[in-house]
Design an enzyme around this catalytic site. Structure first.
Site, PDB file in Angstrom:
ATOM      1  N   ASP A  15      20.068 -15.849 -26.138  1.00 27.06           N
ATOM      2  CA  ASP A  15      21.275 -16.051 -26.946  1.00 27.06           C
ATOM      3  C   ASP A  15      22.547 -15.687 -26.178  1.00 27.06           C
ATOM      4  OD1 ASP A  15      18.938 -15.682 -28.624  1.00 27.06           O
ATOM      5  OD2 ASP A  15      20.286 -15.813 -30.330  1.00 27.06           O
ATOM      6  N   SER A 175      11.465 -12.569 -31.283  1.00 31.32           N
ATOM      7  CA  SER A 175      12.731 -11.905 -30.983  1.00 31.32           C
ATOM      8  C   SER A 175      12.440 -10.412 -30.830  1.00 31.32           C
ATOM      9  CB  SER A 175      13.712 -12.147 -32.140  1.00 31.32           C
ATOM     10  OG  SER A 175      14.869 -11.375 -31.952  1.00 31.32           O
TER      11      SER A 175
END
Ligand code: ARG
Length: 432
Positions: A15, A175
């Site tokens: 990200d 994640s």
């Protein structure tokens, strides 16, 4: 303040890597800060990666000392949790990452503050509450809330199309978030709470990413933890800094099944999510400090302690670190934790259990607890029972034909509940 200067909380993951490139395309001068919160990663190589992706500067800042002298000992001494089973690792670190960003932005004469959290989770709130407390006039940008990339696959494509195809794989859908307190795993097969998932697959991904070994034999033996004001200060009589204690326990028991909390949680945003939290040190210390609190606090104070732990956990979870409510709670905690010094022996297997608690503040009295002869006057309890139950004496209970007690007999009167149901039913049929 130069309007096109920004400070990004860079983690090195997909990200924030995409964000560096995206910010460059929006003509920002990107200053990436890598905040060391105890993640087991090569920060120097991540720093080089940020520069490769186009950051103007990249710097590493160690936030561990700040964490270890403030929120971490507090969370331990209160065995703080969110909803009873999430021990808060990620929530502890976020405000401190934000604080590093703010400091860097100030050094630049002011800058836009950028984070890589999505619009779905708690992390955006934690970052942005901290920014608003520490630097309310600095602008904030959360690319996830404005760009048109939809998820991991889009980000990988985006980077590839710009010539960066590093080591990202679409299949790695987990994640992770790691710091000195815990490792969190979310996403992938954990995303659907109604579906079975393969724990081996999750643990495989963990082992893959965080080269961790099996536990050694020594882990089976009991450990003695010394606490000073609710905070561990020594293991087996050897004084150690808190950071070392956490590191040692986390490494030692990383693969102990009890060290994983699989949690379905209610995010602050209202979204429900499921995560696996690997937090052996926190789990062991919570068990130990709770035993100490049960031994050293009287009943009303222990109840207060438990409530404060939940309340403190909740405000930390919600990212309210830089706030009056956090300061006030910590101040009122002081009077309780000063009674929490002593030593606790914990056996780590099969599940952590406490076999011994010793403290100068202990209120535990063997002479009172014993089933053996003692000079306790059992008859003293009579008055206690009479007075304590005065409040309920005189309420008649009815017995069934077969002698079982069914309910309290009240004086005859209208059944309010039935009446209400009936009138609301009538209202519904009138309006229908
Ligand atoms: N659900 C946990 C929390 O809100 C963990 C979040 C982990 N964050 C992440 N970006 N993977 O504290």
């Amino acid at each position: 303040m130069k309007s096109k200067t920004c400070v990004l909380a860079y983690s090195g993951g997909l990200d924030t890597s995409t964000i560096v490139v995206w910010l460059r395309e929006q003509k920002f001068e990107v200053h990436a800060v890598l905040v060391d919160v105890g993640q087991d990663e090569d920060l120097e190589s991540l720093k080089r990666k940020a520069l490769r992706l186009g950051a103007a500067t990249a710097s590493i800042c160690d936030a561990k000392p700040d964490l270890l002298r403030s929120v971490v000992p507090m969370a331990i001494s209160f065995a703080a949790t969110y909803e009873g089973n999430y021990r808060l690792g990620t929530a502890l670190a976020r405000p401190f990452i934000a604080a590093v960003q703010v400091r860097a932005a100030r050094q630049l004469g002011g800058a836009m503050l950028v984070h890589g959290a999505t619009g779905k989770g708690n992390d955006q709130i934690r970052f942005e509450f901290a920014y608003r407390s520490l630097a309310p006039s600095f602008p904030v940008l959360a690319p996830w809330k404005v760009w048109d990339l939809g998820g991991r696959e889009d980000m990988i494509q985006y980077l590839k199309s710009r010539g960066f195809d590093d080591d990202y794989q679409v299949t790695k859908s987990f994640s992770f978030d790691e710091n000195l307190f815990h490792l969190s795993v979310e996403g992938g097969p954990l995303e659907d709470a109604s579906a079975e998932f393969d724990i081996e697959c999750v643990l495989g991904a963990v082992a893959d990413r965080f080269a961790v070994g099996p536990i050694g034999c020594s882990s089976i033996s009991p450990i003695n933890l010394t606490f000073g004001r609710g905070v561990p200060v020594a293991i087996d009589g050897i004084p150690m800094p808190l950071g070392d204690i956490l590191k040692m326990l986390n490494q030692h028991y990383r693969f102990a099944p009890w060290a994983w909390d699989l949690v379905i949680e209610n995010r602050f945003t209202g979204i429900k999510s499921r995560g696996l939290y690997i937090n052996p040190a926190a789990k062991l210390l919570h068990v130990a400090v709770d035993a100490l609190a049960r031994t050293c606090l009287n009943k009303p104070t222990y109840d207060e302690y438990v409530q404060l732990g939940r309340a403190y956990g909740t405000i930390l979870y919600r990212g309210e670190y830089f706030s009056d409510q956090r300061e006030v709670m910590e101040a009122s905690a002081g009077a309780i934790v000063r009674r929490l010094s002593g030593s606790v022996t914990v056996h780590p297997f099969p599940v952590p259990y406490v076999s011994r608690v010793q403290s100068d503040s202990a209120l535990f009295r063997k002479s009172l607890a014993t089933f053996e002869n003692s000079d306790y006057a059992h008859g003293d309890a009579n008055g206690f029972i009479k007075l304590s139950w005065l409040t309920s004496v005189g309420r008649p209970f009815v017995e069934d034909a077969d002698g079982s007690i069914v309910e309290t007999r009240y004086s005859a009167g209208p059944d309010v509940c039935a009446d209400q149901c009936e009138s609301s039913r009538r209202l519904v049929s009138v309006s229908a």
